[in-house]
Design an enzyme around this catalytic site. Structure first.
Site, PDB file in Angstrom:
ATOM      1  N   TYR A  47       0.816  -1.240   0.125  1.00 42.03           N
ATOM      2  CA  TYR A  47       0.057   0.037  -0.029  1.00 42.03           C
ATOM      3  C   TYR A  47       0.837   1.267  -0.026  1.00 42.03           C
ATOM      4  O   TYR A  47       1.715   1.502   0.881  1.00 42.03           O
ATOM      5  CB  TYR A  47      -0.884  -0.048   1.212  1.00 42.03           C
ATOM      6  CG  TYR A  47      -1.920  -1.197   1.304  1.00 42.03           C
ATOM      7  CD1 TYR A  47      -2.125  -1.660  -0.010  1.00 42.03           C
ATOM      8  CD2 TYR A  47      -2.810  -1.284   2.256  1.00 42.03           C
ATOM      9  CE1 TYR A  47      -3.331  -2.902  -0.082  1.00 42.03           C
ATOM     10  CE2 TYR A  47      -3.741  -2.242   2.410  1.00 42.03           C
ATOM     11  CZ  TYR A  47      -3.853  -3.097   1.213  1.00 42.03           C
ATOM     12  OH  TYR A  47      -4.905  -4.153   1.255  1.00 42.03           O
ATOM     13  N   GLN A  79     -16.219   0.283  -1.715  1.00 44.54           N
ATOM     14  CA  GLN A  79     -15.423   1.557  -2.056  1.00 44.54           C
ATOM     15  C   GLN A  79     -16.213   2.840  -2.028  1.00 44.54           C
ATOM     16  O   GLN A  79     -15.887   3.597  -2.801  1.00 44.54           O
ATOM     17  CB  GLN A  79     -14.635   1.200  -3.430  1.00 44.54           C
ATOM     18  CG  GLN A  79     -13.715   0.114  -3.259  1.00 44.54           C
ATOM     19  CD  GLN A  79     -12.567   0.037  -4.169  1.00 44.54           C
ATOM     20  OE1 GLN A  79     -12.938   0.286  -5.376  1.00 44.54           O
ATOM     21  NE2 GLN A  79     -11.695  -0.676  -3.999  1.00 44.54           N
ATOM     22  N   PRO A 137     -15.803  -3.092   2.171  1.00 46.52           N
ATOM     23  CA  PRO A 137     -17.204  -3.463   2.992  1.00 46.52           C
ATOM     24  C   PRO A 137     -17.877  -2.291   2.651  1.00 46.52           C
ATOM     25  O   PRO A 137     -19.305  -2.718   2.735  1.00 46.52           O
ATOM     26  CB  PRO A 137     -16.618  -3.555   4.525  1.00 46.52           C
ATOM     27  CG  PRO A 137     -15.764  -2.497   4.771  1.00 46.52           C
ATOM     28  CD  PRO A 137     -14.843  -2.611   3.480  1.00 46.52           C
TER      29      PRO A 137
END
Ligand SMILES: NC(=O)c1ccc[n+]([C@@H]2O[C@H](COP(=O)([O-])OP(=O)(O)OC[C@H]3O[C@@H](n4cnc5c(N)ncnc54)[C@H](OP(=O)(O)O)[C@@H]3O)[C@@H](O)[C@H]2O)c1
Length: 324
Positions: A70, A220, A217
């Site tokens: 990330y 997005q 969840p």
């Protein structure tokens, strides 16, 4: 509904036998430092995500999911800095990416060393294999390398991500030979992506005593209801290429958003909070919504401390059945 509930850590899973339990909601930090998919550095920056971190902790949400990839390490780096600046104990889950040139078990040790350095931590609560790629290092060698790190104490528990039901069984079996549990499979799970209910992943997790960490969840941002046909705004970053965010895509999800909004009214909750509460109510599921700022973190924390009724859960299940 901007409130910040004080969450007593409702225990969901023990990542470490006899150790601390994670709260039923975590925070995903993919967008912290990432400008390839998200717009870090343009629409929001380090101080915004630090506020998201602080607001989450204040609400009792002490579990953060990151990954070495990330922001090419930036997410771990930011999280490490924020942890240094707080007294509150924080639990970190990070991930190992099985790149093709990582074919020796030593690659696991090296990747973990680099992650721990960025995080400024001696150990992480959970270390996950990001994708089930088998290049030259097979799953058995990989699971053994991870088990070695548990024995060393640099990781406290092992998880996988994006594994199928049969891959979960296999990894679970290899770790069982070392006397170590596989605690988590992190997979995509939202009201707009319910595949794990029908492809065996959710039931396998239950059979093996594992927790599902539900990624994306909020689909997005789609289930928050803020992307609407009438007030059409193109989403930031790579999502502008996702047909679900087009006007046609938004039209398709309107019935679901309307139900979430209507049910939310009765609890003084937003569609996002209702959607997260529905996931939590599935049982062995811990959602990890991404939050870019204090407001989003605060709102997401409001998914805790209350419950949908079984009728409401049923209504939401029916209107989102097409995404099973
Ligand atoms: N293991 C994997 O392969 C994998 C893959 C994907 C994600 N993940 C993990 O799962 C985490 C969450 O997934 P995700 O970030 O893809 O999707 P997500 O949690 O469904 O959505 C996050 C996005 O929704 C918007 N948002 C969040 N809270 C909101 C609120 N209360 N109100 C309005 N908008 C809100 C924000 O974007 P905008 O404000 O721009 O709309 C935010 O970046 C990631 O951070 C990562 O840790 C893992």
């Amino acid at each position: 509904m901007a409130e910040s509930p004080q969450v007593s850590a409702h225990p969901v899973v023990k990542l470490i036998p006899n150790g601390p339990e994670i709260p039923p909601l975590g925070v995903g930090t993919w967008s912290w430092g990432d400008s390839l998919f998200w717009q870090y550095g343009k629409d929001y920056g380090a101080s915004d995500v630090q506020r998201a971190f602080q607001v989450s902790l204040a609400a009792g949400i002490t579990f953060f999911d990151t990954a070495e990839v990330y922001g090419l390490g930036k997410s771990e780096e930011l999280l490490g800095q924020f942890i240094q600046a707080t007294e509150t104990p924080v639990m970190v889950a990070t991930k190992y990416f099985p790149l093709p040139w990582r074919f020796k078990p030593q690659a696991v040790a090296d990747a973990l060393t680099a992650s721990l350095k960025r995080l400024q931590l001696p150990t992480v609560a959970l270390y996950q294999v990001h994708w089930p790629f088998d290049f030259l290092m097979g799953q058995k060698a990989l699971m053994n390398a991870l088990a070695d790190e548990v024995k060393q104490g640099r990781i406290q528990s092992i998880g996988v991500s994006n594994y199928s039901a049969s891959q979960m069984h296999q990894a679970h079996g290899y770790l069982a030979e070392r006397g170590i549990p596989l605690v988590v499979n992190q997979v995509q799970y939202s009201l707009l992506h319910r595949k794990i209910e029908s492809n065996g992943v959710l039931s396998t997790a239950r059979d093996l005593g594992m927790t599902i960490l539900a990624y994306s969840p909020l689909a997005q941002g789609l289930v928050t209801g803020k992307y609407r046909v009438e007030t059409y705004q193109t989403p930031a970053g790579a999502r502008r290429l996702d047909p679900r965010f087009s006007k046609d895509g938004l039209r398709k999800i309107e019935p679901l958003i309307n139900v979430l909004r209507e049910i939310g009214k009765g609890h003084d909750k937003t569609p996002a909070q209702v959607a997260l509460n529905w996931l939590i109510g599935q049982g062995n599921v811990v959602p990890i919504p991404g939050a870019k700022n204090a407001q989003q973190a605060e709102q997401n924390a409001g998914a805790l401390g209350w419950s949908l009724t079984s009728d409401e859960r049923q209504q939401i299940s029916e209107v989102s059945a097409a995404w099973r």
